[in-house]
Design an enzyme around this catalytic site. Structure first.
Site: not given
Ligand code: CP
Ligand code: NVA
Length: 303
Positions: A134, A287
């Protein structure tokens, strides 16, 4: 040759990130132009989820398909991991049947034990302590919008969680500074920050932390795995919302980021996350692009 894993942000050097950013930019362009690109034809990614996910699952699964490979989703509820099979045994078995593994789990030591027993690269899709994919997407998003992040100021307002620890590592790798404001009792755990990290300043006042920032970022007050603390956290984090008044303290062209999912009215106001300085949707989309570059690099090396 030693296998390369991506378990923390600091696992890659600035040179490696520069290469990955170049690849992600190219791969993103191909995607936008509907240009097929299949460097991972017949390769398999296994994804292990011990916590919920929307973005991480979707971006890795779609990304692997777009690169010509296949992705297999396993979770704790219906695999033997949920019935106590040792992590070491699971790593031995899974890594004989695929080319790369992504894991979302609880403690960082779990992914480290897994990686130590894996024949293929292991990628951290979030642990209690780190969320490197992230933060890589966030840094990439910043660079896309504003150019180099070196020398800039990033304000973190909120919990000292996995996102913050990955940001603190990114500050060291990319050479930017962080202003960190966490409520009392929820401050940085020094054991999770390298001792010689001089790239951050702590502020008691969250508004003061935003002063002069080029990027303001936050995350949920209660991360996955800490749900039983939710009521206490709601009280302790009162005042740590990123709202228009705090954004006013930042640079006039400051960006706002949030890894999502978000809680409007808690860590961020609707006017900020849905406002003109917010780049949360681009951040989420990136991502996909950075992780495709990551998958390509970890499986094939530098091309
Ligand atoms: N930001 C992120 O990692 O989202 P998720 O929890 O939906 O994978
Ligand atoms: N800090 C959050 C991030 C979710 C993507 C959590 O760990 O739940």
């Amino acid at each position: 040759m030693a296998i390369k894993h991506y378990l923390q942000f600091a696992d890659f050097t600035l040179d490696e990130y520069a290469y990955l950013i170049e690849r992600a930019t190219l791969i993103k362009r191909k995607f936008k132009n509907y240009e097929p690109y299949h460097p991972l034809l017949d390769r398999t990614l296994v994804m292990v989820f011990e916590k919920n996910s929307t973005r991480t699952r979707l971006s890795f699964e779609a990304g692997m398909h777009q690169l010509g490979g296949a992705a297999i989703y396993l979770n704790t509820r219906d695999s033997q991991l949920g019935r106590g099979e040792p992590v070491e045994d699971a790593a031995q078995v899974m890594s004989r049947m695929c080319d790369i593994i992504m894991i979302r789990t609880f403690g960082q030591e779990i992914i480290e034990r897994f990686a130590a027993n894996s024949r293929v690269p292991v990628v951290n899709g979030l642990t209690n302590e780190h969320h490197p994919c992230q933060v890589f997407a966030d840094v990439f998003t910043y660079i896309e919008h504003r150019g180099s992040i070196a020398g800039k100021t990033v304000a973190w307002v909120g919990d000292a969680n996995n996102m913050l620890y990955s940001w603190l590592q990114a500050a060291e790798v990319f050479g930017f500074h962080m202003h960190v404001s966490t409520p009392m009792g929820y401050d940085i755990n020094p054991a999770l920050v390298s001792r010689d990290n001089l790239r951050y300043t702590v502020f008691a006042d969250p508004a003061a932390a935003c002063a002069g920032a080029h990027l303001v970022t936050t995350d949920v007050w209660t991360s996955m795995g800490y749900e039983q603390e939710n009521a206490a956290r709601l009280k302790a984090f009162d005042g740590w919302i990123v709202d228009a008044a705090k954004m006013q303290r930042a640079q006039p062209d400051a960006l706002f980021m949030h890894c999502l999912p978000a809680h409007r009215g808690e860590e961020v106001s609707a006017e900020v996350i849905d406002g003109p300085q917010s780049v949360v949707w681009e951040e989420a989309e990136n991502r996909l692009h950075v992780q495709k570059a990551l998958l390509e690099y970890l499986v094939l090396g530098k091309l």
